[in-house]
Design an enzyme around this catalytic site. Structure first.
Site, PDB file in Angstrom:
ATOM      1  N   THR A   1      -4.506   5.200   7.388  1.00 37.85           N
ATOM      2  CA  THR A   1      -5.416   4.209   6.793  1.00 37.85           C
ATOM      3  C   THR A   1      -4.931   2.804   7.155  1.00 37.85           C
ATOM      4  OG1 THR A   1      -4.113   4.244   4.768  1.00 37.85           O
ATOM      5  CG2 THR A   1      -6.100   5.624   4.784  1.00 37.85           C
ATOM      6  N   SER A   2      -4.035   2.719   8.162  1.00 40.06           N
ATOM      7  CA  SER A   2      -3.449   1.407   8.454  1.00 40.06           C
ATOM      8  C   SER A   2      -4.159   0.716   9.624  1.00 40.06           C
ATOM      9  CB  SER A   2      -1.959   1.553   8.695  1.00 40.06           C
ATOM     10  OG  SER A   2      -1.368   0.294   8.690  1.00 40.06           O
ATOM     11  N   ARG A   3      -3.763   1.042  10.842  1.00 38.91           N
ATOM     12  CA  ARG A   3      -4.459   0.498  12.022  1.00 38.91           C
ATOM     13  C   ARG A   3      -4.512   1.611  13.077  1.00 38.91           C
ATOM     14  NH1 ARG A   3      -6.317  -2.650   9.199  1.00 38.91           N
ATOM     15  NH2 ARG A   3      -6.245  -4.927   9.235  1.00 38.91           N
TER      16      ARG A   3
ATOM     17  N   ILE B   1       0.833  -1.210   0.000  1.00 37.73           N
ATOM     18  CA  ILE B   1       0.000   0.000   0.000  1.00 37.73           C
ATOM     19  C   ILE B   1       0.870   1.263   0.000  1.00 37.73           C
ATOM     20  CG2 ILE B   1      -1.759   1.295   1.301  1.00 37.73           C
ATOM     21  CD1 ILE B   1      -2.811  -1.460   2.302  1.00 37.73           C
TER      22      ILE B   1
ATOM     23  N   GLU C   1     -12.055   1.222  17.500  1.00 40.50           N
ATOM     24  CA  GLU C   1     -13.100   1.145  16.466  1.00 40.50           C
ATOM     25  C   GLU C   1     -13.993  -0.088  16.582  1.00 40.50           C
ATOM     26  OE1 GLU C   1     -10.513   1.029  12.899  1.00 40.50           O
ATOM     27  OE2 GLU C   1     -11.409  -0.901  12.456  1.00 40.50           O
TER      28      GLU C   1
ATOM     29  N   ASP D   1      -8.943   6.637   8.803  1.00 42.68           N
ATOM     30  CA  ASP D   1      -9.908   5.634   8.348  1.00 42.68           C
ATOM     31  C   ASP D   1      -9.988   4.512   9.392  1.00 42.68           C
ATOM     32  OD1 ASP D   1     -11.642   4.469   6.305  1.00 42.68           O
ATOM     33  OD2 ASP D   1     -10.084   2.947   6.087  1.00 42.68           O
TER      34      ASP D   1
ATOM     35  N   HIS E   1     -13.289   2.912   8.358  1.00 42.34           N
ATOM     36  CA  HIS E   1     -12.554   1.747   7.827  1.00 42.34           C
ATOM     37  C   HIS E   1     -13.100   1.338   6.452  1.00 42.34           C
ATOM     38  CE1 HIS E   1      -9.702  -1.523   9.424  1.00 42.34           C
ATOM     39  NE2 HIS E   1      -9.692  -1.551   8.100  1.00 42.34           N
ATOM     40  N   GLN E   2     -13.199   2.304   5.570  1.00 37.33           N
ATOM     41  CA  GLN E   2     -13.764   2.038   4.249  1.00 37.33           C
ATOM     42  C   GLN E   2     -12.712   2.048   3.142  1.00 37.33           C
ATOM     43  OE1 GLN E   2     -16.219   5.895   3.931  1.00 37.33           O
ATOM     44  NE2 GLN E   2     -15.588   5.631   1.822  1.00 37.33           N
ATOM     45  N   ALA E   3     -11.433   2.249   3.529  1.00 33.36           N
ATOM     46  CA  ALA E   3     -10.409   2.422   2.495  1.00 33.36           C
ATOM     47  C   ALA E   3     -10.340   1.238   1.536  1.00 33.36           C
ATOM     48  CB  ALA E   3      -9.048   2.662   3.142  1.00 33.36           C
ATOM     49  N   PHE E   4     -10.647   0.044   2.053  1.00 28.39           N
ATOM     50  CA  PHE E   4     -10.531  -1.161   1.210  1.00 28.39           C
ATOM     51  C   PHE E   4     -11.709  -1.298   0.247  1.00 28.39           C
ATOM     52  CE2 PHE E   4     -13.933  -3.973   2.649  1.00 28.39           C
ATOM     53  CZ  PHE E   4     -14.377  -3.274   3.767  1.00 28.39           C
TER      54      PHE E   4
HETATM   55  P1  NAD Z   1       2.771  -4.899   3.582  1.00 39.42           P
HETATM   56  O1  NAD Z   1       3.107  -6.057   4.467  1.00 39.42           O
HETATM   57  O2  NAD Z   1       2.865  -5.066   2.101  1.00 39.42           O
HETATM   58  O3  NAD Z   1       3.662  -3.634   3.977  1.00 39.42           O
HETATM   59  C1  NAD Z   1       3.940  -3.247   5.274  1.00 39.42           C
HETATM   60  C2  NAD Z   1       5.289  -2.552   5.265  1.00 39.42           C
HETATM   61  O4  NAD Z   1       5.517  -2.046   6.582  1.00 39.42           O
HETATM   62  C3  NAD Z   1       6.459  -3.473   4.905  1.00 39.42           C
HETATM   63  O5  NAD Z   1       7.265  -2.891   3.905  1.00 39.42           O
HETATM   64  C4  NAD Z   1       7.208  -3.612   6.229  1.00 39.42           C
HETATM   65  O6  NAD Z   1       8.620  -3.769   6.068  1.00 39.42           O
HETATM   66  C5  NAD Z   1       6.889  -2.281   6.894  1.00 39.42           C
HETATM   67  N1  NAD Z   1       7.085  -2.291   8.343  1.00 39.42           N
HETATM   68  C6  NAD Z   1       6.930  -3.314   9.202  1.00 39.42           C
HETATM   69  N2  NAD Z   1       7.248  -2.921  10.451  1.00 39.42           N
HETATM   70  C7  NAD Z   1       7.607  -1.617  10.351  1.00 39.42           C
HETATM   71  C8  NAD Z   1       8.050  -0.648  11.286  1.00 39.42           C
HETATM   72  N3  NAD Z   1       8.207  -0.962  12.578  1.00 39.42           N
HETATM   73  N4  NAD Z   1       8.318   0.601  10.849  1.00 39.42           N
HETATM   74  C9  NAD Z   1       8.184   0.905   9.523  1.00 39.42           C
HETATM   75  N5  NAD Z   1       7.782   0.032   8.591  1.00 39.42           N
HETATM   76  C10 NAD Z   1       7.504  -1.217   9.002  1.00 39.42           C
HETATM   77  O7  NAD Z   1       1.301  -4.470   4.018  1.00 39.42           O
HETATM   78  P2  NAD Z   1       0.265  -3.606   3.164  1.00 39.42           P
HETATM   79  O8  NAD Z   1      -0.559  -4.507   2.321  1.00 39.42           O
HETATM   80  O9  NAD Z   1       0.978  -2.466   2.533  1.00 39.42           O
HETATM   81  O10 NAD Z   1      -0.695  -3.087   4.333  1.00 39.42           O
HETATM   82  C11 NAD Z   1      -0.244  -2.156   5.309  1.00 39.42           C
HETATM   83  C12 NAD Z   1      -1.264  -2.057   6.413  1.00 39.42           C
HETATM   84  O11 NAD Z   1      -2.450  -1.443   5.899  1.00 39.42           O
HETATM   85  C13 NAD Z   1      -1.761  -3.432   6.929  1.00 39.42           C
HETATM   86  O12 NAD Z   1      -0.938  -3.892   7.980  1.00 39.42           O
HETATM   87  C14 NAD Z   1      -3.147  -3.111   7.414  1.00 39.42           C
HETATM   88  O13 NAD Z   1      -3.075  -2.841   8.808  1.00 39.42           O
HETATM   89  C15 NAD Z   1      -3.541  -1.839   6.695  1.00 39.42           C
HETATM   90  N6  NAD Z   1      -4.728  -1.998   5.823  1.00 39.42           N
HETATM   91  C16 NAD Z   1      -5.788  -1.157   6.005  1.00 39.42           C
HETATM   92  C17 NAD Z   1      -6.915  -1.263   5.183  1.00 39.42           C
HETATM   93  C18 NAD Z   1      -8.094  -0.337   5.305  1.00 39.42           C
HETATM   94  O14 NAD Z   1      -9.160  -0.619   4.737  1.00 39.42           O
HETATM   95  N7  NAD Z   1      -7.983   0.772   6.002  1.00 39.42           N
HETATM   96  C19 NAD Z   1      -6.935  -2.247   4.188  1.00 39.42           C
HETATM   97  C20 NAD Z   1      -5.827  -3.073   4.029  1.00 39.42           C
HETATM   98  C21 NAD Z   1      -4.728  -2.947   4.847  1.00 39.42           C
END
Ligand code: NAD
Length: 331
Positions: free
Chosen positions: A233-235, A156, A264, A259, A296-299
């Protein structure tokens, strides 16, 4: 026939899981409730459960799942912080996920949050519906040549960097594993402190782990520029929400687009419009004019739902057929 118990079902889950269901191989029972300590009895008679981000699969839940003969947890999401992997391993329950269904869906939503907060299109929409054509207080800023800090450049984060590069932004990034393809495009990897110091906008794309929990806290805010924009948009728990409220009050945090939210679990994905919401933190956050929250609608795009469904069914079929689980989440 493979039988699956699918939890936290929303109308869009049922729509896509029915559309792509191999009808002669898989049967799905849809439960609206989340899978948690109160609902484990529902899994009786199934070997496979399918869950989403806010199903709380802790050790107690896993113990009950094991007792009822569950062998596989199929996450229909990428993140897996809601599953106690150690306990799953001990109980011999396999966990699979959908690692990358549409990184662009989430990356594009992150950019949508930035553009909305910055150019205030949500406010303009409401104003004009009420006959207010004034431009007062709608001034934004150019993203061109601003510095964007991207934390986590996996699937992402990388998609987000590519979008931001298209805007002509300077990008600084922090990841444990720098991506050489992005470096070749001009993304500069720096330390997390340097990223906090240099960025006009910070977008979070790393997973939630014990290392990243509350990485955005009061100490981190002190290192940032005044008026910084933060997008998550992560966690939710990557950010200490109470520290964010303090930073908003001090005008340190100039824009806040989220998001995801720490608490949540009992809030997002549901209609609470006729209830008294007890969570003081989210209510305070919604009161700021420079905070934008989506639930949490980004996906949630057609393309992502299609991929989530197809990959989840494939993960399940691989498990049943004894094939290698390419999307297994291991300890
Ligand atoms: P991914 O595994 O492809 O990428 C995560 C990246 O974070 C990797 O490059 C990893 O090396 C890096 N990382 C790990 N620990 C780290 C740290 N301590 N500091 C900095 N970087 C670090 O995952 P992704 O598919 O890109 O997804 C990322 C996050 O997005 C997921 O973990 C999930 O929580 C979130 N997500 C949110 C939604 C949404 O609808 N809002 C949907 C999908 C995913």
């Amino acid at each position: 026939m493979i039988k699956i118990a699918l939890f936290s079902t929303k109308s869009y889950d049922k729509e896509y899981f029915e559309l792509f269901r191999p009808k002669d191989e898989i049967e799905v029972r849809y439960f609206k409730s989340a899978l948690n300590e109160d609902t484990t009895e529902l899994v009786k008679g199934f070997e496979i459960v399918c869950v989403f981000v806010n199903d709380h699969i802790n050790r107690t839940v896993l113990g009950c799942l094991h007792k009822h003969g569950i062998k596989l947890i199929a996450l229909r999401c990428a993140g897996f912080n809601n599953v106690d992997l150690e306990a799953a391993h001990e109980f011999g329950i396999k966990v699979v996920r959908v690692p990358a269904y549409s990184p662009n869906a989430v990356a594009e939503h992150a950019m949508a949050l930035i553009l909305t907060l910055n150019r205030k299109t949500h406010k303009a929409y409401n104003r004009i519906r009420e006959g207010n054509f004034s431009l007062e207080r709608l001034t934004g800023f150019n993203i061109y040549k601003k510095t964007l800090g991207v934390v986590g450049t996996g699937q992402i984060g990388k998609a987000f960097c590519n979008i931001a590069l298209g805007f002509g932004a300077n990008i600084v990034a922090y990841d444990l594993y720098p991506n050489s393809e992005l470096e070749a495009k001009g993304v500069k990897y720096v330390s997390i402190d340097e990223l906090f110091r240099q960025s006009d906008i910070i977008s979070l794309h790393c997973p939630l782990t014990s290392d990243t929990r509350h990485m955005i806290n009061s100490k981190a805010f002190k290192k940032m520029k005044d008026g910084v924009m933060i997008i998550n948009t992560s966690r939710g728990a990557l950010i200490d929400s109470k520290a964010a409220i303090k930073a908003l009050k001090k005008r340190k945090l100039g824009y806040f687009g989220i998001d995801v939210y720490e608490q949540e679990e009992n809030l997002f994905f549901q209609d609470h419009s006729e209830s008294i919401i007890e969570d003081e933190v989210i209510m305070r956050l919604t009161s700021f004019p420079n905070v934008l929250i989506t639930s949490h609608q980004a996906f949630l795009t057609h393309e992502a739902m299609e991929q989530i469904t197809i990959i989840t069914y494939q993960n399940i079929k691989d498990f049943v057929n004894g094939n290698t689980l390419i999307n297994e989440v291991k300890l």
